[in-house]
Design a protein around this motif. Structure first.
Motif, mmCIF file in Angstrom:
data_model
loop_
_atom_site.group_PDB
_atom_site.id
_atom_site.type_symbol
_atom_site.label_atom_id
_atom_site.label_comp_id
_atom_site.label_asym_id
_atom_site.label_seq_id
_atom_site.Cartn_x
_atom_site.Cartn_y
_atom_site.Cartn_z
ATOM 1 N N GLU A 29 -114.917 109.859 3.232
ATOM 2 C CA GLU A 29 -116.051 108.978 2.986
ATOM 3 C C GLU A 29 -115.769 108.011 1.840
ATOM 4 O OE1 GLU A 29 -119.235 111.642 2.260
ATOM 5 O OE2 GLU A 29 -119.296 112.353 4.321
ATOM 6 N N THR A 30 -115.047 108.462 0.831
ATOM 7 C CA THR A 30 -114.771 107.595 -0.308
ATOM 8 C C THR A 30 -113.509 106.771 -0.112
ATOM 9 O OG1 THR A 30 -113.564 109.362 -1.429
ATOM 10 C CG2 THR A 30 -115.907 109.152 -1.935
ATOM 11 N N GLY A 31 -112.818 106.957 1.000
ATOM 12 C CA GLY A 31 -111.646 106.157 1.285
ATOM 13 C C GLY A 31 -110.372 106.662 0.636
ATOM 14 N N PHE A 66 -100.866 105.193 9.635
ATOM 15 C CA PHE A 66 -100.518 104.136 8.692
ATOM 16 C C PHE A 66 -101.244 102.842 9.031
ATOM 17 C CE2 PHE A 66 -97.819 100.810 6.893
ATOM 18 C CZ PHE A 66 -97.711 101.267 5.601
ATOM 19 N N ARG A 67 -101.355 102.529 10.313
ATOM 20 C CA ARG A 67 -102.047 101.307 10.747
ATOM 21 C C ARG A 67 -103.532 101.351 10.366
ATOM 22 N NH1 ARG A 67 -101.559 100.490 16.856
ATOM 23 N NH2 ARG A 67 -103.005 102.213 16.765
ATOM 24 N N ASP A 68 -104.114 102.568 10.310
ATOM 25 C CA ASP A 68 -105.516 102.724 9.903
ATOM 26 C C ASP A 68 -105.701 102.669 8.389
ATOM 27 O OD1 ASP A 68 -106.268 102.941 12.537
ATOM 28 O OD2 ASP A 68 -106.302 105.143 12.526
ATOM 29 N N GLY A 69 -104.612 102.460 7.651
ATOM 30 C CA GLY A 69 -104.713 102.321 6.200
ATOM 31 C C GLY A 69 -104.604 103.625 5.441
ATOM 32 N N VAL A 70 -104.119 104.684 6.080
ATOM 33 C CA VAL A 70 -103.991 105.985 5.435
ATOM 34 C C VAL A 70 -102.559 106.148 4.939
ATOM 35 C CG1 VAL A 70 -104.145 108.487 5.783
ATOM 36 C CG2 VAL A 70 -105.733 106.973 6.971
ATOM 37 N N PHE A 129 -87.963 103.764 12.018
ATOM 38 C CA PHE A 129 -89.268 103.371 12.531
ATOM 39 C C PHE A 129 -90.245 103.150 11.376
ATOM 40 C CE2 PHE A 129 -93.574 104.781 13.614
ATOM 41 C CZ PHE A 129 -93.901 103.864 14.592
ATOM 42 N N ALA A 130 -90.264 104.084 10.418
ATOM 43 C CA ALA A 130 -91.182 103.989 9.279
ATOM 44 C C ALA A 130 -90.866 102.766 8.421
ATOM 45 C CB ALA A 130 -91.111 105.262 8.443
ATOM 46 N N ALA A 131 -89.583 102.455 8.263
ATOM 47 C CA ALA A 131 -89.207 101.273 7.474
ATOM 48 C C ALA A 131 -89.689 99.999 8.166
ATOM 49 C CB ALA A 131 -87.693 101.235 7.276
ATOM 50 N N GLY A 132 -89.527 99.920 9.471
ATOM 51 C CA GLY A 132 -90.025 98.755 10.211
ATOM 52 C C GLY A 132 -91.544 98.670 10.179
ATOM 53 N N LEU A 133 -92.182 99.830 10.262
ATOM 54 C CA LEU A 133 -93.648 99.881 10.215
ATOM 55 C C LEU A 133 -94.169 99.371 8.875
ATOM 56 C CD1 LEU A 133 -96.250 101.045 11.632
ATOM 57 C CD2 LEU A 133 -95.774 103.139 10.373
ATOM 58 N N THR A 134 -93.588 99.853 7.794
ATOM 59 C CA THR A 134 -94.059 99.419 6.474
ATOM 60 C C THR A 134 -93.731 97.960 6.214
ATOM 61 O OG1 THR A 134 -92.023 100.250 5.452
ATOM 62 C CG2 THR A 134 -93.923 101.717 5.457
ATOM 63 N N LEU A 187 -92.856 108.827 1.450
ATOM 64 C CA LEU A 187 -94.246 108.408 1.294
ATOM 65 C C LEU A 187 -94.376 106.984 1.801
ATOM 66 C CD1 LEU A 187 -97.147 108.658 0.167
ATOM 67 C CD2 LEU A 187 -96.231 107.902 -2.028
ATOM 68 N N LEU A 188 -95.251 106.795 2.791
ATOM 69 C CA LEU A 188 -95.540 105.464 3.330
ATOM 70 C C LEU A 188 -96.893 105.042 2.787
ATOM 71 C CD1 LEU A 188 -94.697 106.178 7.082
ATOM 72 C CD2 LEU A 188 -93.144 105.545 5.262
ATOM 73 N N THR A 189 -96.942 103.931 2.071
ATOM 74 C CA THR A 189 -98.202 103.473 1.500
ATOM 75 C C THR A 189 -98.556 102.101 2.044
ATOM 76 O OG1 THR A 189 -96.998 102.637 -0.420
ATOM 77 C CG2 THR A 189 -98.017 104.783 -0.641
ATOM 78 N N PRO A 190 -99.817 101.914 2.460
ATOM 79 C CA PRO A 190 -100.270 100.609 2.933
ATOM 80 C C PRO A 190 -100.265 99.586 1.814
ATOM 81 C CG PRO A 190 -101.774 102.353 3.630
ATOM 82 C CD PRO A 190 -100.824 102.954 2.644
ATOM 83 N N ALA A 191 -100.449 98.334 2.182
ATOM 84 C CA ALA A 191 -100.366 97.233 1.213
ATOM 85 C C ALA A 191 -101.418 97.337 0.112
ATOM 86 C CB ALA A 191 -100.505 95.898 1.945
ATOM 87 N N ASP A 192 -102.596 97.860 0.409
ATOM 88 C CA ASP A 192 -103.670 97.904 -0.580
ATOM 89 C C ASP A 192 -103.674 99.189 -1.411
ATOM 90 O OD1 ASP A 192 -104.334 99.509 1.526
ATOM 91 O OD2 ASP A 192 -106.442 98.942 1.556
ATOM 92 N N THR A 193 -102.630 99.993 -1.321
ATOM 93 C CA THR A 193 -102.554 101.260 -2.045
ATOM 94 C C THR A 193 -101.569 101.136 -3.191
ATOM 95 O OG1 THR A 193 -102.985 102.453 -0.001
ATOM 96 C CG2 THR A 193 -102.101 103.725 -1.817
ATOM 97 N N ARG A 194 -101.962 101.646 -4.336
ATOM 98 C CA ARG A 194 -101.106 101.613 -5.514
ATOM 99 C C ARG A 194 -100.708 103.037 -5.864
ATOM 100 N NH1 ARG A 194 -102.085 101.164 -11.547
ATOM 101 N NH2 ARG A 194 -104.133 101.936 -11.006
ATOM 102 N N VAL A 195 -99.426 103.288 -6.013
ATOM 103 C CA VAL A 195 -98.909 104.592 -6.402
ATOM 104 C C VAL A 195 -98.742 104.596 -7.906
ATOM 105 C CG1 VAL A 195 -97.006 106.229 -6.173
ATOM 106 C CG2 VAL A 195 -97.729 104.865 -4.206
ATOM 107 N N VAL A 196 -99.346 105.571 -8.568
ATOM 108 C CA VAL A 196 -99.292 105.669 -10.017
ATOM 109 C C VAL A 196 -98.155 106.595 -10.396
ATOM 110 C CG1 VAL A 196 -100.572 106.326 -12.085
ATOM 111 C CG2 VAL A 196 -101.765 105.312 -10.144
ATOM 112 N N ASN A 197 -97.318 106.147 -11.315
ATOM 113 C CA ASN A 197 -96.205 106.946 -11.787
ATOM 114 C C ASN A 197 -96.736 108.102 -12.610
ATOM 115 O OD1 ASN A 197 -93.820 107.934 -12.777
ATOM 116 N ND2 ASN A 197 -92.986 105.934 -13.293
#
Length: 147
Positions: free
Chosen positions: A54-56, A77-81, A101-106, A122-132
């Motif tokens: 619910e919170t995304g 991944f296409r759904d933004g997860v 496949f994952a490299a082409g997808l990202t 770890l595959l992260t969508p464009a709007d996701t930020r990974v914190v170190n």
């Protein structure tokens, strides 16, 4: 029930016959929805709870058996997860195909791919930020370097 008896029941050494914690009506429904359908989850795909959904804030973990499972990775991944792909149980040639496949997808969806461990990505969508995980302000030369 005493603490030793509780511990023994938890370990399965004695039968747990303490009825005050169990409500039969609560567990009678099982995993059915209001429409009469039973939800079946693929054990290779694990998604966070409904409150996180619910919170995304959801992350999926996928452990594919073969290259056929790459489609599920792509749909999540296409759904933004963000997706953690564990390839440790796969044949090396199929694992390489899934990574390609994952490299082409990202690349196609402007996301990023990062190796987390050996054969885990770890595959992260464009709007996701990974914190170190490193603490801010910590010196880069190490903890025990007392110059």
């Amino acid at each position: 029930m005493g603490s030793v008896r509780k511990a023994s029941a938890w370990l399965g050494l004695v039968e747990d016959n303490d009825e005050r914690y169990y409500d039969d009506d609560e567990y009678a429904g099982g995993a059915q929805t209001g429409t009469g359908q039973v939800w079946v989850t693929d054990p290779r795909v694990q998604v966070a709870s409904e409150t996180a959904e619910e919170t995304g804030r959801r992350i999926a973990t996928v452990t594919p058996d073969s290259f056929r499972d790459a489609r599920g990775i792509g749909e999540l991944f296409r759904d933004g997860v963000p997706v953690i792909v564990n390839l440790t149980t796969m044949d090396p040639t199929d694992a390489k195909r899934v990574v390609d496949f994952a490299a082409g997808l990202t690349f196609g969806l402007r996301g990023s791919i990062e190796r987390v461990a050996t054969r885990v990505f770890l595959l992260t969508p464009a709007d996701t930020r990974v914190v170190n995980g490193e603490a801010a302000g910590r010196p880069a030369d190490g903890f025990f370097n007392q110059s």
